[in-house]
Scaffold this active site. Sequence first.
Site: not given
Length: 246
Positions: A57-59, A61, A166
């Site tokens: 998971l992106d930072r 999010t 992304h």
Amino acid sequence: MAPVELEIVYQDEYFVAVNKPAGMLVHRSWLDKHETQFVMQTLRDQIGQHVFPLHRLDRPTSGVLVFALSSEVASQVMPMFAEHKMEKTYHAIVRGWIEEEGVLDYALKVELDKIADKFASQEKEAQEAVTAYKPLAKVEVPYSTGKFPTTRYCLMEMKPKTGRKHQLRRHMAHLRHPIVGDTSHGDGKHNKLFRNEFDSHRLLLHASELRFVHPFTNEELVMKASIDDTWQQLFTRFEWDEELVK
């Protein structure tokens, strides 16, 4: 900085899943040397055993993040995650109103990091990327970001069918409905409005649910992560029902 207590949303002898806070890195990175708190290390200390991430998971999010509890389980399950044999549901607040649900099939070029991918090839082919999306609620706020006296926003449900970097942020930007709080693919005017008027300083993208068939019991697993305080106060301001994201 006080240690974070992670909310565990699922745990059995094979897996543990947490509700990752927005802004927290999954693991140590030489790109963010000053950071001291990471989901992996925090969770390891919290449950007293090693954990092995199965996806990312992106930072910025928040939401469901699943770990295996042994390297053997991780090596068996990783291919399933890599082949997208699971259903992920995200929620986001985006600029403008989207009237109908749809599926965006729009290939994305590999997004290279300026530092980490300095020597990677810039000429890679675009990769297939597919996202199903559905509008759930709308709001029109009495603040201007341009020529109109009001600005419109929409609560979206999104289900990525592929896992590009992304992907959801880039797909919504392609539809001209960028996710609020996205500093790399979004619109600074809307990000600023949410900071100033709604005290919202985060990317409004949340991984609400993850479903997959348990590889060892064959039961369907459903892991859910609730929205944080920033989301809750926005739902209150916009008079949206929190049941929409449950």
